[in-house]
Design an enzyme around this catalytic site. Structure first.
Site, PDB file in Angstrom:
ATOM      1  N   ARG A 103      -4.457   7.130  19.470  1.00  0.00           N
ATOM      2  CA  ARG A 103      -2.742   6.628  19.520  1.00  0.00           C
ATOM      3  C   ARG A 103      -2.864   8.348  18.782  1.00  0.00           C
ATOM      4  O   ARG A 103      -3.416   8.985  17.782  1.00  0.00           O
ATOM      5  CB  ARG A 103      -2.642   6.422  18.359  1.00  0.00           C
ATOM      6  CG  ARG A 103      -3.043   5.158  18.464  1.00  0.00           C
ATOM      7  CD  ARG A 103      -2.836   4.187  16.543  1.00  0.00           C
ATOM      8  NE  ARG A 103      -2.787   2.770  17.283  1.00  0.00           N
ATOM      9  CZ  ARG A 103      -2.880   2.174  16.184  1.00  0.00           C
ATOM     10  NH1 ARG A 103      -2.853   2.443  15.271  1.00  0.00           N
ATOM     11  NH2 ARG A 103      -2.125   0.590  16.272  1.00  0.00           N
ATOM     12  N   ARG A 162      -8.803   6.028  16.609  1.00  0.00           N
ATOM     13  CA  ARG A 162      -7.500   5.969  15.407  1.00  0.00           C
ATOM     14  C   ARG A 162      -8.192   7.630  14.953  1.00  0.00           C
ATOM     15  O   ARG A 162      -8.749   8.283  15.254  1.00  0.00           O
ATOM     16  CB  ARG A 162      -7.556   5.209  14.410  1.00  0.00           C
ATOM     17  CG  ARG A 162      -7.624   3.710  15.014  1.00  0.00           C
ATOM     18  CD  ARG A 162      -6.382   3.172  15.209  1.00  0.00           C
ATOM     19  NE  ARG A 162      -5.744   2.048  15.880  1.00  0.00           N
ATOM     20  CZ  ARG A 162      -6.630   1.565  16.428  1.00  0.00           C
ATOM     21  NH1 ARG A 162      -6.479   2.371  17.719  1.00  0.00           N
ATOM     22  NH2 ARG A 162      -6.039   0.047  17.035  1.00  0.00           N
ATOM     23  N   ASN A 172      -1.718   5.579  11.033  1.00  0.00           N
ATOM     24  CA  ASN A 172      -3.290   4.938  10.525  1.00  0.00           C
ATOM     25  C   ASN A 172      -3.251   5.662   9.318  1.00  0.00           C
ATOM     26  O   ASN A 172      -4.002   6.629   8.886  1.00  0.00           O
ATOM     27  CB  ASN A 172      -4.519   4.648  11.222  1.00  0.00           C
ATOM     28  CG  ASN A 172      -4.302   3.921  12.057  1.00  0.00           C
ATOM     29  OD1 ASN A 172      -3.813   3.900  13.388  1.00  0.00           O
ATOM     30  ND2 ASN A 172      -4.960   2.694  12.273  1.00  0.00           N
ATOM     31  N   THR A 184       6.651   1.837  13.007  1.00  0.00           N
ATOM     32  CA  THR A 184       4.921   1.712  13.187  1.00  0.00           C
ATOM     33  C   THR A 184       4.674   2.922  14.533  1.00  0.00           C
ATOM     34  O   THR A 184       5.243   3.016  15.955  1.00  0.00           O
ATOM     35  CB  THR A 184       4.023   1.054  13.902  1.00  0.00           C
ATOM     36  OG1 THR A 184       2.815   1.091  14.191  1.00  0.00           O
ATOM     37  CG2 THR A 184       5.079  -0.259  14.820  1.00  0.00           C
ATOM     38  N   LEU A 242      10.518  -1.259   3.915  1.00  0.00           N
ATOM     39  CA  LEU A 242       8.971  -1.052   3.936  1.00  0.00           C
ATOM     40  C   LEU A 242       8.287  -2.554   4.380  1.00  0.00           C
ATOM     41  O   LEU A 242       6.780  -2.788   4.641  1.00  0.00           O
ATOM     42  CB  LEU A 242       8.101  -0.835   2.904  1.00  0.00           C
ATOM     43  CG  LEU A 242       8.018   1.167   2.547  1.00  0.00           C
ATOM     44  CD1 LEU A 242       8.098   0.924   0.880  1.00  0.00           C
ATOM     45  CD2 LEU A 242       6.780   1.444   3.155  1.00  0.00           C
ATOM     46  N   PHE A 286       0.835  -1.038   0.413  1.00  0.00           N
ATOM     47  CA  PHE A 286      -0.297   0.092   0.076  1.00  0.00           C
ATOM     48  C   PHE A 286       0.621   1.510   0.548  1.00  0.00           C
ATOM     49  O   PHE A 286       0.616   2.281  -0.688  1.00  0.00           O
ATOM     50  CB  PHE A 286      -0.884   0.078   1.162  1.00  0.00           C
ATOM     51  CG  PHE A 286      -1.205   1.517   1.888  1.00  0.00           C
ATOM     52  CD1 PHE A 286      -2.506   2.286   0.630  1.00  0.00           C
ATOM     53  CD2 PHE A 286      -1.338   1.920   2.672  1.00  0.00           C
ATOM     54  CE1 PHE A 286      -3.243   3.473   1.535  1.00  0.00           C
ATOM     55  CE2 PHE A 286      -2.304   2.963   3.320  1.00  0.00           C
ATOM     56  CZ  PHE A 286      -2.797   3.378   2.741  1.00  0.00           C
ATOM     57  N   VAL A 298     -15.398  -4.328  16.483  1.00  0.00           N
ATOM     58  CA  VAL A 298     -14.879  -5.394  18.174  1.00  0.00           C
ATOM     59  C   VAL A 298     -15.037  -4.647  19.428  1.00  0.00           C
ATOM     60  O   VAL A 298     -14.318  -3.062  19.217  1.00  0.00           O
ATOM     61  CB  VAL A 298     -13.188  -4.971  17.214  1.00  0.00           C
ATOM     62  CG1 VAL A 298     -12.299  -6.347  18.493  1.00  0.00           C
ATOM     63  CG2 VAL A 298     -13.547  -6.469  16.007  1.00  0.00           C
ATOM     64  N   TYR A 345       4.518  -7.649  16.557  1.00  0.00           N
ATOM     65  CA  TYR A 345       4.118  -6.156  16.130  1.00  0.00           C
ATOM     66  C   TYR A 345       5.037  -5.006  16.264  1.00  0.00           C
ATOM     67  O   TYR A 345       5.958  -5.174  16.432  1.00  0.00           O
ATOM     68  CB  TYR A 345       3.332  -6.401  15.595  1.00  0.00           C
ATOM     69  CG  TYR A 345       3.566  -5.418  14.927  1.00  0.00           C
ATOM     70  CD1 TYR A 345       3.483  -5.189  13.159  1.00  0.00           C
ATOM     71  CD2 TYR A 345       2.383  -3.893  14.492  1.00  0.00           C
ATOM     72  CE1 TYR A 345       3.949  -4.312  12.397  1.00  0.00           C
ATOM     73  CE2 TYR A 345       3.020  -2.883  13.593  1.00  0.00           C
ATOM     74  CZ  TYR A 345       3.162  -2.812  12.702  1.00  0.00           C
ATOM     75  OH  TYR A 345       3.038  -2.108  11.624  1.00  0.00           O
ATOM     76  N   ASP A 353      10.404  -6.429  -3.869  1.00  0.00           N
ATOM     77  CA  ASP A 353       8.744  -7.189  -3.687  1.00  0.00           C
ATOM     78  C   ASP A 353       8.351  -8.167  -3.941  1.00  0.00           C
ATOM     79  O   ASP A 353       8.823  -8.991  -5.356  1.00  0.00           O
ATOM     80  CB  ASP A 353       7.192  -6.335  -3.922  1.00  0.00           C
ATOM     81  CG  ASP A 353       6.544  -6.469  -2.485  1.00  0.00           C
ATOM     82  OD1 ASP A 353       5.546  -7.780  -2.647  1.00  0.00           O
ATOM     83  OD2 ASP A 353       5.878  -5.614  -2.086  1.00  0.00           O
TER      84      ASP A 353
END
Ligand code: NAD
Ligand code: UGA
Length: 366
Positions: free
Chosen positions: A316, A233, A190, A119, A76, A11, A226, A161, A32
């Site tokens: 965040r 976010r 995000n 991240t 990435l 992405f 969820v 992660y 990739d």
């Protein structure tokens, strides 16, 4: 400048390729194991880009050769999707730490600058939630060189992660101190936009939330919140993000040397529940056609959705003063526009598919 872009088919990678080819100022080697999105962009025939299908886990010699030839290496490559951190924590560690470390080692060996994608998840949860306060009631902007990084317990293996990314950041910092490595670290908050992930009715997997909700609007699957969609976010439009990333790559005056940058849009904050309703509203206002489904919005537990081992980031918010000051960067796109523009991409593709199916001979549809 010769840019080695590892994970160029994903992405963020493909959106960077689009911008860099438009600027025409640099040559890109795009690595990739996937090339579909690069193909769709028409980038494979561009003389300023070379695509190499390399698997960074296996093709070590070829990879090292590419690092040697580059002026800057951009990494990435990662599993970047929470469902995978829960279903395959070891695979996440292997790729996001062990394999990424190999790239860092090549950069040390050949004295190359590396731009490493980390991240915002390295910040973990807010201090408020740890002391039992409502995160909304306490200021929480995350500041690159000041904020403590708070992860959950080991049995909440989602954190593998963020822990892998955090350790990689610490190794880069140490290599800078002890071996003179020149690194820059990017912590994305995000990003969304065209070419993010895939629709789960069209490809197997469990992508990030925007794709799930988009799928619901187009295919009629439920929008699943969820744990009630209570967490926050703040979405950043990919064009804003890429604009900042390119400034970091170009590194005018060396201002990004050994610096960590948050890239985010702090005032775009909303809960996931609000995102679901906003997406429904934008879809109804701009894209709805006769016959489109009316998805229901339902609550599901995290365990039902992800399995055991999931724990969420509550809030965040990026402090982006460093990127503003050092790079003169200022993100432009507000939440509604971010949602509209990302949605437009998915809807256009979907309508095209619908038209193609309608135009196909009846035998092909049977
Ligand atoms: P993505 O999954 O779309 O892209 C990752 C790419 O890496 C994919 O194209 C994949 O095919 C490639 N890849 C995976 N394994 C490979 C291998 N063994 N060899 C070669 N290529 C391989 O993810 P993205 O959203 O573009 O994210 C890119 C980076 O940014 C990741 O490191 C991610 O952790 C980080 N990040 C992204 C976001 C975001 O908002 N999208 C947020 C935080 C961090
Ligand atoms: C993701 C990934 O961890 C990283 O790629 C990256 O670090 C980060 O995004 C980022 O983009 O900055 P997250 O935001 O948790 O993290 O990913 P999503 O899967 O998009 O989940 C966002 C929220 O929506 C979570 O609260 C999740 O529980 C919820 N969700 C997800 C739903 O309510 N319904 C769904 O169908 C999917």
């Amino acid at each position: 400048m010769k840019i080695l872009l590892l994970g160029a088919g994903g992405f963020i990678g493909v959106n960077m390729v689009e911008r860099l080819l438009k600027d025409g100022a640099h040559d890109i080697t795009a690595v990739d194991i996937e090339k579909t999105k690069l193909e769709e962009l028409g980038a494979l025939s561009n003389p300023r880009m070379t695509y190499l299908r390399l698997d960074i886990r296996r093709d070590n010699n070829a990879l090292e050769e590419e690092v040697k030839k580059a002026d800057v290496v951009v990494d990435l490559v990662a599993f970047a999707n929470p469902a995978l951190y829960v279903s395959d924590p070891l695979g996440t560690f292997q790729l996001n730490f062990i394999e990424n470390l190999k790239i860092v080692d090549y950069c040390v060996k050949h004295q190359k600058r590396i731009v490493q994608f980390s991240t915002c998840e390295v910040y973990g949860v807010t201090a408020a939630s740890v002391i039992g306060k409502d995160p909304k009631d306490m200021p929480c902007p995350f500041v690159e060189d000041e904020t403590f990084l708070i992860m959950g317990p080991i049995n909440a293996h989602r954190w593998i992660y963020a822990s892998a990314k955090q350790l990689l950041e610490r190794v880069l910092h140490a290599y800078g101190l002890q071996e003179g490595l020149n690194w820059s670290i990017i912590r994305p908050f995000n990003f969304i936009g065209p070419r993010i992930d895939y629709l789960p009715s069209e490809a197997a997997g469990n992508p990030r939330v925007f794709s799930h909700f988009m799928n619901a609007l187009l295919y009629g699957t439920p929008m699943k919140l969820v744990d009630g969609g209570c967490n926050f976010r703040a979405y950043t439009y990919i064009d804003d993000a890429v604009d900042c990333i390119v400034r970091i790559l170009e590194n005018k005056g060396g201002v990004c040397d050994r610096q960590i940058f948050n890239i985010g849009k702090p005032d775009n904050e909303l809960t996931i529940k609000e995102l679901a309703y906003l997406m429904k509203e934008v879809f109804d206002e701009h894209f709805r056609e006769e016959g489109d489904p009316e998805p229901e919005i339902v609550d599901v537990s995290a365990e039902e959705f992800y399995g055991k081992g999931y724990q969420d980031c509550d809030r965040r918010i990026a402090d982006i003063s460093k990127a503003r000051t050092l790079l003169g960067w200022n993100p432009q796109y507000g939440t509604r526009e971010v949602v509209y523009k990302t949605m437009e991409y998915f809807v256009d593709r979907f309508r095209e598919k619908q038209r193609a199916a309608a135009a196909a001979p009846a035998s092909a549809n049977a």
